[in-house]
Design a protein around this motif. Structure first.
Motif, mmCIF file in Angstrom:
data_model
loop_
_atom_site.group_PDB
_atom_site.id
_atom_site.type_symbol
_atom_site.label_atom_id
_atom_site.label_comp_id
_atom_site.label_asym_id
_atom_site.label_seq_id
_atom_site.Cartn_x
_atom_site.Cartn_y
_atom_site.Cartn_z
ATOM 1 N N GLU A 22 0.903 -1.296 -0.098
ATOM 2 C CA GLU A 22 -0.040 -0.026 0.029
ATOM 3 C C GLU A 22 0.945 1.124 -0.025
ATOM 4 O O GLU A 22 2.202 1.237 0.370
ATOM 5 C CB GLU A 22 -0.871 -0.005 1.144
ATOM 6 C CG GLU A 22 -1.855 -1.161 1.220
ATOM 7 C CD GLU A 22 -2.885 -1.415 0.336
ATOM 8 O OE1 GLU A 22 -3.018 -0.494 -0.451
ATOM 9 O OE2 GLU A 22 -3.417 -2.393 0.393
ATOM 10 N N ARG A 23 0.171 2.363 -0.671
ATOM 11 C CA ARG A 23 1.037 3.499 -0.583
ATOM 12 C C ARG A 23 0.790 4.517 0.327
ATOM 13 O O ARG A 23 1.687 5.717 0.554
ATOM 14 C CB ARG A 23 0.892 4.135 -2.249
ATOM 15 C CG ARG A 23 1.587 3.294 -3.231
ATOM 16 C CD ARG A 23 2.973 3.372 -3.118
ATOM 17 N NE ARG A 23 3.231 2.184 -4.230
ATOM 18 C CZ ARG A 23 4.308 1.585 -4.118
ATOM 19 N NH1 ARG A 23 5.021 1.580 -3.173
ATOM 20 N NH2 ARG A 23 4.336 0.749 -5.197
ATOM 21 N N ASP A 24 -0.074 4.384 1.331
ATOM 22 C CA ASP A 24 -0.549 5.417 2.309
ATOM 23 C C ASP A 24 -1.080 4.623 3.550
ATOM 24 O O ASP A 24 -1.528 3.480 3.407
ATOM 25 C CB ASP A 24 -1.536 6.374 1.706
ATOM 26 C CG ASP A 24 -2.784 5.933 1.478
ATOM 27 O OD1 ASP A 24 -3.541 5.467 2.296
ATOM 28 O OD2 ASP A 24 -3.092 5.843 0.151
ATOM 29 N N PRO A 25 -1.040 5.383 4.753
ATOM 30 C CA PRO A 25 -1.068 4.425 5.862
ATOM 31 C C PRO A 25 -2.849 4.186 6.031
ATOM 32 O O PRO A 25 -3.138 3.114 6.670
ATOM 33 C CB PRO A 25 -0.855 5.493 7.212
ATOM 34 C CG PRO A 25 -0.053 6.662 6.381
ATOM 35 C CD PRO A 25 -0.356 6.407 4.924
ATOM 36 N N GLU A 26 -3.650 5.055 5.488
ATOM 37 C CA GLU A 26 -5.127 4.751 5.427
ATOM 38 C C GLU A 26 -5.338 3.661 4.862
ATOM 39 O O GLU A 26 -6.282 2.668 4.962
ATOM 40 C CB GLU A 26 -5.846 6.090 4.692
ATOM 41 C CG GLU A 26 -5.954 7.282 5.792
ATOM 42 C CD GLU A 26 -4.546 7.907 5.446
ATOM 43 O OE1 GLU A 26 -3.685 7.800 4.604
ATOM 44 O OE2 GLU A 26 -4.043 8.625 6.366
ATOM 45 N N ALA A 27 -4.600 3.445 3.360
ATOM 46 C CA ALA A 27 -4.935 2.139 2.764
ATOM 47 C C ALA A 27 -4.497 0.894 3.132
ATOM 48 O O ALA A 27 -5.121 -0.021 3.314
ATOM 49 C CB ALA A 27 -4.358 2.338 1.236
ATOM 50 N N PHE A 42 3.223 -0.365 8.609
ATOM 51 C CA PHE A 42 3.240 0.570 7.416
ATOM 52 C C PHE A 42 4.525 1.500 7.392
ATOM 53 O O PHE A 42 5.406 1.663 6.449
ATOM 54 C CB PHE A 42 2.179 1.468 7.199
ATOM 55 C CG PHE A 42 2.370 2.324 6.002
ATOM 56 C CD1 PHE A 42 1.855 1.832 4.819
ATOM 57 C CD2 PHE A 42 2.502 3.518 5.897
ATOM 58 C CE1 PHE A 42 2.124 2.471 3.538
ATOM 59 C CE2 PHE A 42 2.660 4.524 4.889
ATOM 60 C CZ PHE A 42 2.522 3.582 3.692
ATOM 61 N N ASP A 43 4.872 1.973 8.835
ATOM 62 C CA ASP A 43 5.864 3.200 8.714
ATOM 63 C C ASP A 43 7.097 2.377 9.260
ATOM 64 O O ASP A 43 8.264 3.284 9.689
ATOM 65 C CB ASP A 43 5.555 4.225 9.881
ATOM 66 C CG ASP A 43 5.210 3.915 10.895
ATOM 67 O OD1 ASP A 43 5.258 2.594 11.355
ATOM 68 O OD2 ASP A 43 4.853 4.555 12.047
ATOM 69 N N GLU A 48 9.615 -2.026 3.645
ATOM 70 C CA GLU A 48 10.411 -1.707 2.416
ATOM 71 C C GLU A 48 11.688 -2.801 2.117
ATOM 72 O O GLU A 48 11.926 -3.465 1.072
ATOM 73 C CB GLU A 48 10.706 -0.669 2.353
ATOM 74 C CG GLU A 48 9.530 0.756 2.137
ATOM 75 C CD GLU A 48 8.865 0.288 0.761
ATOM 76 O OE1 GLU A 48 9.526 0.065 -0.166
ATOM 77 O OE2 GLU A 48 7.589 0.582 0.786
#
Length: 97
Positions: A22-27, A42-43, A48
């Motif tokens: 996913e490309r953003d934390p919400e997704a 995610f962060d 990665e």
């Protein structure tokens, strides 16, 4: 997910860890809410790095690792997460020791 729940209920020593593309934390949060799996946050920089280490270039992608971190199956997408399949991976992992 039914197979995952069956395996967990059967007490098999395995876990699914989701590495999000996913490309953003919400997704990320929205997708993760659909699964009972563990996930690399995610962060987290390791997410990665792991995507690169496992050469994830398309989704879905399922890599099977043994308890020692050794890759057992490079891409198990489409394989059943049945008790017999997971037991076979466990035997394969023991053979790598």
């Amino acid at each position: 997910m039914r197979d995952y729940n069956v395996l967990k209920a059967a007490g098999r020593p395995f876990e699914v860890v989701w590495l999000s593309c996913e490309r953003d934390p919400e997704a990320f949060s929205s997708t993760l809410a659909q699964f009972p799996f563990l996930a690399v946050p995610f962060d987290n920089d390791e997410r990665e790095r792991a995507l690169g280490d496992f050469k994830v270039s398309g989704i879905p992608r399922l890599v099977i690792l043994g308890p020692d971190g050794r890759e057992l199956v490079n891409n198990a997408v489409g394989m059943s997460l049945s008790i017999a399949t997971v037991d076979g991976w466990m035997r394969q992992a023991k053979g790598h020791k």
